[in-house]
Design an enzyme around this catalytic site. Structure first.
Site, PDB file in Angstrom:
ATOM      1  N   GLY A 150      -0.521  -4.107   7.829  1.00 34.08           N
ATOM      2  CA  GLY A 150      -0.104  -3.830   6.455  1.00 34.08           C
ATOM      3  C   GLY A 150       1.345  -4.220   6.243  1.00 34.08           C
ATOM      4  O   GLY A 150       2.201  -3.931   7.086  1.00 34.08           O
ATOM      5  N   THR A 151       1.637  -4.872   5.118  1.00 33.18           N
ATOM      6  CA  THR A 151       2.988  -5.423   4.903  1.00 33.18           C
ATOM      7  C   THR A 151       3.774  -4.728   3.797  1.00 33.18           C
ATOM      8  O   THR A 151       4.892  -5.118   3.493  1.00 33.18           O
ATOM      9  CB  THR A 151       2.898  -6.922   4.549  1.00 33.18           C
ATOM     10  OG1 THR A 151       2.111  -7.054   3.355  1.00 33.18           O
ATOM     11  CG2 THR A 151       2.254  -7.717   5.671  1.00 33.18           C
ATOM     12  N   ASP A 166      -2.512  -7.940   5.575  1.00 35.94           N
ATOM     13  CA  ASP A 166      -2.837  -7.393   4.258  1.00 35.94           C
ATOM     14  C   ASP A 166      -1.577  -7.336   3.404  1.00 35.94           C
ATOM     15  O   ASP A 166      -0.588  -6.705   3.778  1.00 35.94           O
ATOM     16  CB  ASP A 166      -3.418  -5.977   4.413  1.00 35.94           C
ATOM     17  CG  ASP A 166      -3.829  -5.385   3.077  1.00 35.94           C
ATOM     18  OD1 ASP A 166      -4.958  -5.624   2.639  1.00 35.94           O
ATOM     19  OD2 ASP A 166      -2.999  -4.679   2.452  1.00 35.94           O
ATOM     20  N   TYR A 189       3.655  -6.248  -3.960  1.00 36.92           N
ATOM     21  CA  TYR A 189       4.585  -5.892  -2.874  1.00 36.92           C
ATOM     22  C   TYR A 189       5.869  -6.720  -2.939  1.00 36.92           C
ATOM     23  O   TYR A 189       6.838  -6.424  -2.232  1.00 36.92           O
ATOM     24  CB  TYR A 189       3.934  -6.092  -1.497  1.00 36.92           C
ATOM     25  CG  TYR A 189       2.707  -5.256  -1.224  1.00 36.92           C
ATOM     26  CD1 TYR A 189       2.288  -4.255  -2.108  1.00 36.92           C
ATOM     27  CD2 TYR A 189       1.953  -5.467  -0.075  1.00 36.92           C
ATOM     28  CE1 TYR A 189       1.151  -3.502  -1.853  1.00 36.92           C
ATOM     29  CE2 TYR A 189       0.819  -4.720   0.192  1.00 36.92           C
ATOM     30  CZ  TYR A 189       0.414  -3.740  -0.695  1.00 36.92           C
ATOM     31  OH  TYR A 189      -0.711  -3.014  -0.437  1.00 36.92           O
ATOM     32  N   LYS A 236      -3.968  -9.215  -3.424  1.00 43.07           N
ATOM     33  CA  LYS A 236      -4.596  -8.348  -4.425  1.00 43.07           C
ATOM     34  C   LYS A 236      -4.097  -8.685  -5.826  1.00 43.07           C
ATOM     35  O   LYS A 236      -2.928  -9.012  -6.017  1.00 43.07           O
ATOM     36  CB  LYS A 236      -4.281  -6.870  -4.133  1.00 43.07           C
ATOM     37  CG  LYS A 236      -4.620  -6.450  -2.713  1.00 43.07           C
ATOM     38  CD  LYS A 236      -4.316  -4.983  -2.464  1.00 43.07           C
ATOM     39  CE  LYS A 236      -4.370  -4.662  -0.986  1.00 43.07           C
ATOM     40  NZ  LYS A 236      -3.141  -5.000  -0.263  1.00 43.07           N
ATOM     41  N   HIS A 271      -7.018  -4.743  -7.353  1.00 45.01           N
ATOM     42  CA  HIS A 271      -6.207  -3.618  -6.877  1.00 45.01           C
ATOM     43  C   HIS A 271      -6.677  -2.289  -7.471  1.00 45.01           C
ATOM     44  O   HIS A 271      -6.628  -1.259  -6.825  1.00 45.01           O
ATOM     45  CB  HIS A 271      -4.734  -3.863  -7.237  1.00 45.01           C
ATOM     46  CG  HIS A 271      -3.784  -3.422  -6.183  1.00 45.01           C
ATOM     47  ND1 HIS A 271      -2.621  -4.082  -5.880  1.00 45.01           N
ATOM     48  CD2 HIS A 271      -3.813  -2.375  -5.342  1.00 45.01           C
ATOM     49  CE1 HIS A 271      -1.984  -3.452  -4.907  1.00 45.01           C
ATOM     50  NE2 HIS A 271      -2.697  -2.407  -4.564  1.00 45.01           N
ATOM     51  N   GLN A 288     -11.227  -1.315  -0.362  1.00 48.84           N
ATOM     52  CA  GLN A 288     -10.059  -0.824   0.367  1.00 48.84           C
ATOM     53  C   GLN A 288      -9.565   0.463  -0.295  1.00 48.84           C
ATOM     54  O   GLN A 288      -9.212   0.460  -1.473  1.00 48.84           O
ATOM     55  CB  GLN A 288      -8.953  -1.900   0.365  1.00 48.84           C
ATOM     56  CG  GLN A 288      -7.812  -1.548   1.286  1.00 48.84           C
ATOM     57  CD  GLN A 288      -6.668  -2.551   1.223  1.00 48.84           C
ATOM     58  OE1 GLN A 288      -5.552  -2.213   0.798  1.00 48.84           O
ATOM     59  NE2 GLN A 288      -6.912  -3.776   1.647  1.00 48.84           N
ATOM     60  N   SER A 327      -3.223   3.653   4.325  1.00 44.70           N
ATOM     61  CA  SER A 327      -2.599   4.968   4.596  1.00 44.70           C
ATOM     62  C   SER A 327      -3.354   5.701   5.698  1.00 44.70           C
ATOM     63  O   SER A 327      -3.517   6.919   5.651  1.00 44.70           O
ATOM     64  CB  SER A 327      -2.547   5.838   3.331  1.00 44.70           C
ATOM     65  OG  SER A 327      -1.709   5.267   2.376  1.00 44.70           O
ATOM     66  N   ALA A 328      -3.802   4.951   6.698  1.00 44.43           N
ATOM     67  CA  ALA A 328      -4.632   5.522   7.767  1.00 44.43           C
ATOM     68  C   ALA A 328      -3.847   6.484   8.653  1.00 44.43           C
ATOM     69  O   ALA A 328      -4.423   7.259   9.408  1.00 44.43           O
ATOM     70  CB  ALA A 328      -5.216   4.392   8.620  1.00 44.43           C
ATOM     71  N   LEU A 329      -2.516   6.446   8.545  1.00 47.04           N
ATOM     72  CA  LEU A 329      -1.671   7.347   9.340  1.00 47.04           C
ATOM     73  C   LEU A 329      -0.982   8.374   8.437  1.00 47.04           C
ATOM     74  O   LEU A 329       0.074   8.907   8.768  1.00 47.04           O
ATOM     75  CB  LEU A 329      -0.610   6.536  10.106  1.00 47.04           C
ATOM     76  CG  LEU A 329      -1.172   5.402  10.976  1.00 47.04           C
ATOM     77  CD1 LEU A 329      -0.041   4.616  11.634  1.00 47.04           C
ATOM     78  CD2 LEU A 329      -2.121   5.955  12.030  1.00 47.04           C
ATOM     79  N   ILE A 375       4.545  -1.665  16.199  1.00 51.15           N
ATOM     80  CA  ILE A 375       3.643  -2.809  15.970  1.00 51.15           C
ATOM     81  C   ILE A 375       2.946  -3.168  17.285  1.00 51.15           C
ATOM     82  O   ILE A 375       1.733  -3.378  17.333  1.00 51.15           O
ATOM     83  CB  ILE A 375       4.422  -4.028  15.412  1.00 51.15           C
ATOM     84  CG1 ILE A 375       4.926  -3.726  13.987  1.00 51.15           C
ATOM     85  CG2 ILE A 375       3.546  -5.279  15.397  1.00 51.15           C
ATOM     86  CD1 ILE A 375       5.872  -4.770  13.405  1.00 51.15           C
TER      87      ILE A 375
END
Length: 297
Positions: free
Chosen positions: A22-23, A50, A55, A84, A117, A164, A191-193, A251
């Site tokens: 993710g960027t 991604d 962004y 997106k 999006h 997503q 936002s998996a973390l 990373i």
């Protein structure tokens, strides 16, 4: 699960690597950080990147990809790049120009995946796929009702390959995941973390996911970080997961997700953490009739 380049087959025949980089970064982070972090991510083994027009760093991310192609580290077809379409370009006539703008910033000929999006029409996206500007098309932040609306659309040419959404142990999206699986749509977790407090749409009172006692105990058991436990959890339930970090050590660390496996008891313990906590709720869109987070899932 041993291959770090493990991929999932999409419903249109293309393949998506199960671990993505993710960027996104808050506005105050210098843009050249995206360049360095993306280059490093590719060097350590990430093949799925991604990003998004909103962004404001596609030029830097594109440069990173092109520089790793130029130095022979990867070929273009090794990289799965997602962009997106933002909410200001949803009118059909604005969709292709928006994608072309992203491609110009990236200096790439095509994207591997183009996502809506937030919930809107799919027709103009289908034309981008037909034109070869996007290999696959998908959606982001759609709930079940909105997905069904698209799947039942008269004359639907291409089913979305993925949805997503925010997904982590506190919001495990079990019902949406089951629904997507039943329709051969891949669920991709952002936002998996959990999420960083500095992001504008994050509820400051929400609990810190990576301090959860269950995740911390499992991290101790496997001699891994709580972040790796949260990422591994998603892979084992068939979710493609995005790991977002601009920190070199993290990373590198995130690539170790393929080196261990959780037991079914551990998976159940993490399943039980679900408390329907959503970190990202863009209130700016809450009045929209298409706001996706009012439904149960």
């Amino acid at each position: 699960m041993d291959s770090k380049h493990q991929r999932v087959k999409l419903n249109d025949g293309h393949f998506m690597p199960v671990l993505g980089f993710g960027t996104y970064a808050p506005a105050e982070v210098p843009k050249d950080k995206a360049l360095e972090a993306t280059k490093l991510a590719i060097e350590v083994g990430f093949r799925h990147v991604d990003c998004a027009h909103i962004y404001n760093n596609e030029a830097q991310v594109g440069l990173a990809i092109r520089s790793k192609i130029a130095d022979g580290s990867v070929k273009r077809e090794d990289i799965f790049y997602t962009s997106k379409l933002w909410s200001n370009s949803h009118r059909p006539e604005l969709v292709r120009p928006a994608l072309e703008r992203s491609l110009k910033n990236l200096q790439l000929d095509y994207v591997d995946l183009y996502l809506i999006h937030f919930p809107v029409s799919l027709k103009a996206m289908e034309k981008c796929k037909d034109a070869g500007l996007a290999k696959s098309i998908g959606v982001s932040n759609f709930n079940r009702r909105q997905l069904e609306m698209i799947l039942n659309m008269p004359g639907l040419k291409y089913k979305p390959v993925c949805n997503q959404v925010e997904c982590h142990p506190y919001l495990n999206q079990r019902k949406l995941l089951d629904f997507c699986k039943s329709k051969d749509i891949v669920l991709v977790a952002y936002s998996a973390l959990g999420s960083h407090r500095e992001e504008q749409w994050v509820d400051q009172n929400s609990p810190v996911l990576l301090k959860d006692p269950v995740l911390c105990a499992l991290a101790k058991k496997y001699k891994r970080t709580p972040a790796l436990i949260a990422l591994r959890y998603q892979l084992q339930r068939g979710v493609v997961v995005l790991a977002k970090s601009y920190n070199e050590q993290r990373i590198r660390e995130n690539m170790k997700v393929f080196e261990f496996q959780l037991t079914s008891e551990d998976m159940k313990a993490i399943d039980d953490l679900d408390r329907n906590i959503r970190y990202l709720t863009p209130v700016i869109l809450a009045d929209s009739p298409d706001y996706p987070f009012s439904d149960e899932y």
